[in-house]
Design a protein around this motif. Structure first.
Motif, PDB file in Angstrom:
ATOM      1  N   MET A   1      26.784  -3.596 -13.046  1.00 23.19           N
ATOM      2  CA  MET A   1      25.488  -3.126 -12.633  1.00 23.19           C
ATOM      3  C   MET A   1      25.262  -3.534 -11.177  1.00 23.19           C
ATOM      4  SD  MET A   1      21.666  -3.951 -14.079  1.00 23.19           S
ATOM      5  CE  MET A   1      22.123  -3.722 -15.757  1.00 23.19           C
ATOM      6  N   VAL A   2      24.726  -2.607 -10.418  1.00 21.12           N
ATOM      7  CA  VAL A   2      24.462  -2.830  -8.997  1.00 21.12           C
ATOM      8  C   VAL A   2      22.967  -3.037  -8.799  1.00 21.12           C
ATOM      9  CG1 VAL A   2      24.631  -1.791  -6.714  1.00 21.12           C
ATOM     10  CG2 VAL A   2      26.425  -1.371  -8.383  1.00 21.12           C
ATOM     11  N   ASN A   3      22.599  -3.992  -7.964  1.00 22.70           N
ATOM     12  CA  ASN A   3      21.195  -4.207  -7.630  1.00 22.70           C
ATOM     13  C   ASN A   3      20.729  -3.156  -6.641  1.00 22.70           C
ATOM     14  OD1 ASN A   3      20.939  -6.468  -9.241  1.00 22.70           O
ATOM     15  ND2 ASN A   3      21.564  -7.842  -7.600  1.00 22.70           N
ATOM     16  N   ILE A   4      19.450  -2.851  -6.671  1.00 24.78           N
ATOM     17  CA  ILE A   4      18.867  -1.892  -5.739  1.00 24.78           C
ATOM     18  C   ILE A   4      18.655  -2.583  -4.403  1.00 24.78           C
ATOM     19  CG2 ILE A   4      16.842  -0.496  -5.217  1.00 24.78           C
ATOM     20  CD1 ILE A   4      16.524  -0.058  -8.217  1.00 24.78           C
ATOM     21  N   VAL A   5      19.218  -2.002  -3.365  1.00 28.14           N
ATOM     22  CA  VAL A   5      19.054  -2.518  -2.011  1.00 28.14           C
ATOM     23  C   VAL A   5      18.406  -1.411  -1.190  1.00 28.14           C
ATOM     24  CG1 VAL A   5      20.238  -3.409   0.027  1.00 28.14           C
ATOM     25  CG2 VAL A   5      21.106  -3.939  -2.255  1.00 28.14           C
ATOM     26  N   THR A   6      17.305  -1.732  -0.535  1.00 29.96           N
ATOM     27  CA  THR A   6      16.589  -0.732   0.245  1.00 29.96           C
ATOM     28  C   THR A   6      15.904  -1.399   1.423  1.00 29.96           C
ATOM     29  OG1 THR A   6      14.970   1.052   0.109  1.00 29.96           O
ATOM     30  CG2 THR A   6      14.508  -0.926  -1.165  1.00 29.96           C
ATOM     31  N   THR A   7      15.353  -0.588   2.301  1.00 29.44           N
ATOM     32  CA  THR A   7      14.594  -1.115   3.435  1.00 29.44           C
ATOM     33  C   THR A   7      13.107  -1.013   3.104  1.00 29.44           C
ATOM     34  OG1 THR A   7      14.573   1.068   4.463  1.00 29.44           O
ATOM     35  CG2 THR A   7      16.314  -0.439   5.133  1.00 29.44           C
ATOM     36  N   PRO A   8      12.323  -1.997   3.530  1.00 25.40           N
ATOM     37  CA  PRO A   8      10.891  -1.980   3.233  1.00 25.40           C
ATOM     38  C   PRO A   8      10.192  -0.842   3.975  1.00 25.40           C
ATOM     39  CG  PRO A   8      11.577  -4.135   4.030  1.00 25.40           C
ATOM     40  CD  PRO A   8      12.718  -3.210   4.200  1.00 25.40           C
ATOM     41  N   GLU A   9       9.735   0.153   3.265  1.00 19.19           N
ATOM     42  CA  GLU A   9       8.991   1.261   3.849  1.00 19.19           C
ATOM     43  C   GLU A   9       8.195   1.941   2.746  1.00 19.19           C
ATOM     44  OE1 GLU A   9      11.521   4.458   5.267  1.00 19.19           O
ATOM     45  OE2 GLU A   9      13.085   3.799   3.903  1.00 19.19           O
ATOM     46  N   TRP A  10       7.235   2.759   3.141  1.00 20.61           N
ATOM     47  CA  TRP A  10       6.403   3.456   2.177  1.00 20.61           C
ATOM     48  C   TRP A  10       7.053   4.798   1.882  1.00 20.61           C
ATOM     49  CZ3 TRP A  10       2.763   1.275  -0.591  1.00 20.61           C
ATOM     50  CH2 TRP A  10       1.974   2.090  -1.406  1.00 20.61           C
ATOM     51  N   LYS A  11       7.901   4.833   0.858  1.00 16.06           N
ATOM     52  CA  LYS A  11       8.605   6.049   0.469  1.00 16.06           C
ATOM     53  C   LYS A  11       7.778   6.827  -0.543  1.00 16.06           C
ATOM     54  CE  LYS A  11      13.431   4.765   0.993  1.00 16.06           C
ATOM     55  NZ  LYS A  11      14.728   4.758   0.329  1.00 16.06           N
ATOM     56  N   SER A  12       7.947   8.144  -0.519  1.00 21.84           N
ATOM     57  CA  SER A  12       7.288   8.955  -1.546  1.00 21.84           C
ATOM     58  C   SER A  12       8.093   8.849  -2.842  1.00 21.84           C
ATOM     59  CB  SER A  12       7.192  10.410  -1.099  1.00 21.84           C
ATOM     60  OG  SER A  12       8.481  10.935  -0.893  1.00 21.84           O
ATOM     61  N   VAL A  13       7.401   8.982  -3.966  1.00 21.15           N
ATOM     62  CA  VAL A  13       8.046   8.901  -5.272  1.00 21.15           C
ATOM     63  C   VAL A  13       8.175  10.324  -5.815  1.00 21.15           C
ATOM     64  CG1 VAL A  13       7.914   7.949  -7.593  1.00 21.15           C
ATOM     65  CG2 VAL A  13       7.079   6.611  -5.668  1.00 21.15           C
ATOM     66  N   ARG A  14       9.391  10.784  -5.916  1.00 26.37           N
ATOM     67  CA  ARG A  14       9.664  12.155  -6.326  1.00 26.37           C
ATOM     68  C   ARG A  14       9.685  12.255  -7.842  1.00 26.37           C
ATOM     69  NH1 ARG A  14      13.886  15.793  -7.300  1.00 26.37           N
ATOM     70  NH2 ARG A  14      15.465  14.174  -7.488  1.00 26.37           N
ATOM     71  N   ILE A  15       9.158  13.370  -8.349  1.00 25.99           N
ATOM     72  CA  ILE A  15       9.189  13.641  -9.782  1.00 25.99           C
ATOM     73  C   ILE A  15      10.419  14.492 -10.079  1.00 25.99           C
ATOM     74  CG2 ILE A  15       8.023  14.827 -11.674  1.00 25.99           C
ATOM     75  CD1 ILE A  15       5.393  14.160 -10.314  1.00 25.99           C
ATOM     76  N   LEU A  16      11.194  14.092 -11.055  1.00 20.92           N
ATOM     77  CA  LEU A  16      12.366  14.865 -11.440  1.00 20.92           C
ATOM     78  C   LEU A  16      11.921  16.133 -12.169  1.00 20.92           C
ATOM     79  CD1 LEU A  16      14.675  12.030 -12.812  1.00 20.92           C
ATOM     80  CD2 LEU A  16      14.728  13.076 -10.560  1.00 20.92           C
ATOM     81  N   GLU A  17      12.572  17.221 -11.861  1.00 18.65           N
ATOM     82  CA  GLU A  17      12.265  18.501 -12.496  1.00 18.65           C
ATOM     83  C   GLU A  17      12.991  18.606 -13.840  1.00 18.65           C
ATOM     84  OE1 GLU A  17      10.064  20.584 -11.260  1.00 18.65           O
ATOM     85  OE2 GLU A  17       9.781  19.344  -9.483  1.00 18.65           O
ATOM     86  N   GLN A  18      12.476  19.414 -14.759  1.00 16.65           N
ATOM     87  CA  GLN A  18      13.081  19.560 -16.076  1.00 16.65           C
ATOM     88  C   GLN A  18      14.470  20.188 -16.002  1.00 16.65           C
ATOM     89  OE1 GLN A  18      10.328  21.701 -18.534  1.00 16.65           O
ATOM     90  NE2 GLN A  18       9.155  19.864 -19.023  1.00 16.65           N
ATOM     91  N   GLU A  19      14.679  21.085 -15.045  1.00 14.96           N
ATOM     92  CA  GLU A  19      15.965  21.773 -14.932  1.00 14.96           C
ATOM     93  C   GLU A  19      17.031  20.930 -14.234  1.00 14.96           C
ATOM     94  OE1 GLU A  19      13.236  23.090 -12.951  1.00 14.96           O
ATOM     95  OE2 GLU A  19      12.379  23.871 -14.792  1.00 14.96           O
ATOM     96  N   GLU A  20      16.631  19.810 -13.666  1.00 10.74           N
ATOM     97  CA  GLU A  20      17.523  18.989 -12.860  1.00 10.74           C
ATOM     98  C   GLU A  20      18.519  18.218 -13.732  1.00 10.74           C
ATOM     99  OE1 GLU A  20      16.673  16.101  -9.076  1.00 10.74           O
ATOM    100  OE2 GLU A  20      14.997  16.955 -10.149  1.00 10.74           O
TER     101      GLU A  20
END
Length: 66
Positions: A1-20
Motif C-alpha cells: 500500500m502506498v501513502n498519499i503524497v500531495t502538495t498543500p493546495e485547495w483542490k476541487s473534489v471531482r465526482i466520479l461518473e456512473q459510466e466511468e
C-alpha cells in the motif's frame, strides 16, 4: 500500500461518473477524491499554523510594549 503524497493546495473534489471505469492505484481515478481531500487538509493545517504563529507573535510584541 502506498501513502498519499500531495502538495498543500485547495483542490476541487471531482465526482466520479456512473459510466466511468473505476481504477485504483497511485494515479487512479478512485483515489482522486482522497488526494484532493488530503491536499485540502494539509492546506488548512498550514494555514491554521500560520495564523496561530502570527497571533502568538502579535501577543509577544504586545506584551513587550504594553
Amino acid at each position: 500500500m502506498v501513502n498519499i503524497v500531495t502538495t498543500p493546495e485547495w483542490k476541487s473534489v471531482r465526482i466520479l461518473e456512473q459510466e466511468e471505469l473505476a481504477l485504483g492505484g497511485e494515479n487512479g481515478n478512485m483515489n482522486e477524491q482522497a488526494v484532493a481531500l488530503v491536499a485540502r487538509s494539509e492546506f488548512l493545517k498550514q494555514r491554521a499554523a500560520y495564523q496561530y504563529n502570527t497571533l502568538a507573535l502579535r501577543q509577544l510584541i504586545y506584551s513587550l510594549f504594553y
